[in-house]
Structure formats: C-alpha cells, structure tokens
Enzyme design. Structure first.
Site, PDB file in Angstrom:
ATOM      1  N   TYR A 166      -2.087  -6.009   1.494  1.00 59.34           N
ATOM      2  CA  TYR A 166      -0.907  -5.172   1.279  1.00 59.34           C
ATOM      3  C   TYR A 166      -1.244  -3.702   1.549  1.00 59.34           C
ATOM      4  O   TYR A 166      -0.587  -3.044   2.365  1.00 59.34           O
ATOM      5  CB  TYR A 166      -0.442  -5.360  -0.160  1.00 59.34           C
ATOM      6  CG  TYR A 166       0.829  -4.621  -0.522  1.00 59.34           C
ATOM      7  CD1 TYR A 166       2.064  -5.020  -0.023  1.00 59.34           C
ATOM      8  CD2 TYR A 166       0.808  -3.534  -1.408  1.00 59.34           C
ATOM      9  CE1 TYR A 166       3.241  -4.367  -0.389  1.00 59.34           C
ATOM     10  CE2 TYR A 166       1.967  -2.885  -1.784  1.00 59.34           C
ATOM     11  CZ  TYR A 166       3.187  -3.294  -1.270  1.00 59.34           C
ATOM     12  OH  TYR A 166       4.343  -2.639  -1.639  1.00 59.34           O
ATOM     13  N   LYS A 170       0.042  -1.722   4.812  1.00 58.75           N
ATOM     14  CA  LYS A 170       0.950  -0.569   4.705  1.00 58.75           C
ATOM     15  C   LYS A 170       0.328   0.675   5.332  1.00 58.75           C
ATOM     16  O   LYS A 170       1.024   1.508   5.917  1.00 58.75           O
ATOM     17  CB  LYS A 170       1.287  -0.297   3.236  1.00 58.75           C
ATOM     18  CG  LYS A 170       2.185  -1.351   2.608  1.00 58.75           C
ATOM     19  CD  LYS A 170       3.643  -1.200   3.056  1.00 58.75           C
ATOM     20  CE  LYS A 170       4.566  -2.128   2.296  1.00 58.75           C
ATOM     21  NZ  LYS A 170       5.978  -1.991   2.689  1.00 58.75           N
TER      22      LYS A 170
END
Ligand code: NAD
Ligand code: UDP
Length: 343
Positions: A166, A170
């Site tokens: 994650y 990102k």
C-alpha cells in the site's frame, strides 16, 4: 449539469428562465467505496455529471443505491488496473483498498491497483485534457520520525514489510502523477489523506473506528492492539470531501502534495474509551499484539491546506463519532459481506 437563471423583460413583465452553463463530466474511481460514495453524492447534488467506477472489491452497490435514479449519475463496474475509454473533464482517483486487512489480503493486486490504476487514469486525463486528483495517503510517511508530518518530509517506509504494498504503491503513484505532469503537462493534483471515518465505512474493514464501534454496539470486547499509546488524528468524512473538492477547484499550479486531515491527535486507547462512552456500551478492552510496522504516531501539519485551499476541518471527534455511531445503529450487519477474513 449546471444551470444559470437568466432574467428577461417580456411584454408580461420580468421572467426568469434557466439555461445550462456547462456540463462537467466527472469520473470518480472507487466511487462506491466509503469516501467515493460521499464524494459522488456531493458532486451529484452540485449538479455535476458523475461517472462512478468501481469493481466492488471493498464496497457494495448499496452505498450509491440512492443515486442510481439521478439523471446525472452513472455506475460502471470496472477494474481500474485495465484501461478505460471515457470522455471526462475531471477525475478523482480513489480506487484502492484502504484498510490494512483489505490491502494486505492480496498485496500484489493492491500494488497493481495503485500503479496500473494511476497509469490508466493519467493516460485518460492526458487524452481528454482532464484534471486528475490522486487520493494519496499519510502512509507515504510510513512510521514517521518527524512529527507532525509536513509535505516536505520524505517519510520512513519499510519497503518490504506487510504494509509496503500500500505505502510503496501510493508512493509510486505520486511519482507517476508528477512525471506525467512534467513530461506530458497533465493537470495533476495529489492530496495525502490522513485517517478518515464516518458513515458508510465498511463495518468489516478492520479499521480502528469501524472495529471499535461495531464491537461496542455488540457488547464485544474492544480489541486494542499493542499498549494503545500509538496515536492517530481522525478526520470526519464531510470535512475530507470538502478538502478534495477544494483541491480539484484550485488553480492548475496547485499540484500538491497537500495533507488533508484533522490535526487533533488521540491515542488509540482514548479512542476506545470514547467509543465505549458514546455508545453507552459495557464492553471491556482486550489487548492484542501490535501489527508489524504499525506507525507509532501520526498527525498532519495542515498549514498548506489552510493557506492554499482555505480548508480546515470543522467536525470534532466526539460529534463525528456520534454521527458514525448513529449510522452503525441504522444498518443491518447481515447486509454486509466481509471483503476479506481480516477484521
Ligand atoms: P474503500 O475501500 O471504502 O474504497 C475504495 C474503493 O475502491 C472501493 O469501493 C473498492 O471496491 C474500489 N476498488 C478497489 N480496487 C479497485 C480496482 N482495482 N478497480 C476499481 N475499483 C477498485 O476505502 P476509502 O476509505 O473510501 O478510500 C478511498 C481512497 O482514499 C483510497 O485510494 C485510499 O487509499 C484513500 N485514503 C483513504 C483514507 C481513509 O482514512 N479513509 C486515508 C488515506 C487514503
Ligand atoms: N487498531 C486497534 N484495534 C483494532 C484495529 C486497529 O488497536 O481493532 C489500531 C492499529 O494497530 C493502529 C490504529 O488502530 O495503530 C489505526 O488502525 P487502522 O487500521 O484504522 O489504520 P492505520 O493503521 O492504517 O492508520
């Protein structure tokens, strides 16, 4: 569609008539999710032409069911890791599992969603000349050794841990946004969202607010990870959506990254106590091991958002929790499918 009222003088006197001034076609990827559904609702109410795109991994149609009959709302089932051809003026890129139990379920898919998803929305924006906003995250700061976190801080992220799919996904998406801006002049915007909560959080997403409220309402023990002294700063969803829309409306030079979050910082233990108090529950507190790489502290510095967007949160934690608890009381948990076993 937006309408303007035009006044004309006729033989019968002054008359008003309505004429369309512009049609802004706005794509919201991840539009059926927690934040996405609130954003779609606000945009539909503002008269925009809204396309909600989602693969329903961590959401369900019920989040946007009340919008389906609106003429300016359209729902598309699509996975953003695949290209899509639409004609749009603005794109909010929210598609990505956000709760740790969801993004760690299939970490490779999470990384694909961030990276391929970014490439696909950026390609679409390039072709259409659209503005495109990336929902980035405070997770780009990792387990921060600077406090509070300012946008100039490059972060402290473990690139190979369980949260990396994650966090690094990102971060790579932010890189792509700035490279498309420099290389292809795409009108990009990046906001870094800090922990946000409110109605329509998935009740089985495993995030702290939904877990604690669900557990408190059922009279189950509240699961406090570690000693509960780790901190987070919680932003109510309405404030966050306001920030997203202000960022999109800001001049093209306002590329970000800009932090959006509520700077009021609480320990997770205090949050547990508040959830028990505000629900009137008799639930106890049990300790569970601290998850790997769980950040010890998190608080946004929102000076940039205040100065550039005139934005600051308005809803305090107690008021926001009361609204969220009221929503949790209004739903039937049986109507929700747990997207993963991790809650
Ligand atoms: P959410 O899980 O409720 O919403 C994400 C939505 O994206 C869901 O509807 C899901 O089905 C959809 N989705 C996931 N993968 C997809 C794919 N490959 N193709 C199409 N749709 C896909 O989470 P949320 O809290 O609403 O988060 C929305 C965005 O905001 C995410 O990008 C998240 O990283 C970001 N964000 C949220 C928070 C927060 O506290 N809520 C904090 C930081 C960043
Ligand atoms: N947490 C907790 N009990 C739970 C769920 C989460 O104590 O049942 C803690 C978690 O360890 C973290 C904080 O609450 O320190 C916020 O967790 P969440 O998953 O909501 O978000 P994130 O860690 O991504 O900020």
């Amino acid at each position: 569609m937006r309408w303007e009222v035009v006044q004309r003088t006729a033989a019968s006197g002054r008359v008003d008539y309505h004429r369309p001034v512009s049609i802004r076609r706005i794509l919201v990827t991840g539009g059926a999710g927690f934040l996405g559904s609130h954003l779609c609702e606000r945009l539909v109410r503002a008269g925009e032409d809204v396309i909600c795109l989602d693969n329903f991994f961590t959401s369900q149609k019920s989040n946007v069911a009340h919008l389906l009959s609106e003429p300016n709302f359209e729902l598309i089932r699509h996975d953003i890791t695949h290209p899509i051809f639409l004609e749009v003026d603005e794109i909010y890129n929210l598609a990505c599992p956000a709760a740790p139990g969801h993004y760690q379920y299939n970490p490779i898919k999470t990384m694909k969603t961030s990276v391929l998803g970014a490439i696909n929305v950026l390609g679409l924006a390039k072709r259409c000349g659209a503005k495109v906003l990336q929902a980035s995250t405070s997770e780009v700061y990792g387990d921060p050794d600077q406090h509070p976190q300012r946008e100039t801080y490059w972060g402290h992220v473990n690139p190979i841990g369980p949260r990396a799919c994650y966090d690094e996904g990102k971060r790579a998406a932010e890189t792509l946004f700035f490279d498309y801006r420099r290389m292809n002049r795409v009108r990009t915007k990046v906001v870094r969202i800090f922990n946000t909560y409110g109605p329509r959080m998935h009740p089985f997403d495993g995030r702290v607010v939904s877990n604690f409220i669900r557990q408190a309402l059922r009279g189950e023990d509240i699961t406090l990870f570690g000693d509960g002294e780790q901190t987070r700063s919680f932003c109510y969803v309405d404030d966050l959506i306001d920030g997203l829309m202000r960022m999109m409306a800001a001049p093209d030079e306002e590329a970000g990254p800009i932090n959006l979050g509520n700077p009021d910082e609480f320990t997770i233990r205090r949050l547990a106590e508040l959830c028990i108090e505000r629900t009137g529950s008799k639930a106890g507190i049990v300790h569970r091991p601290m998850p790997e790489d769980d950040p010890r502290q998190r608080q946004p510095d929102i000076t940039l958002a205040r100065d550039r967007l005139g934005w600051a949160p308005t809803v305090g934690l107690e008021a926001g929790l009361d609204r969220t608890i009221a929503w949790f009381r209004s739903i039937r948990l049986e109507d929700y499918r747990a997207p993963t076993p991790n809650y």
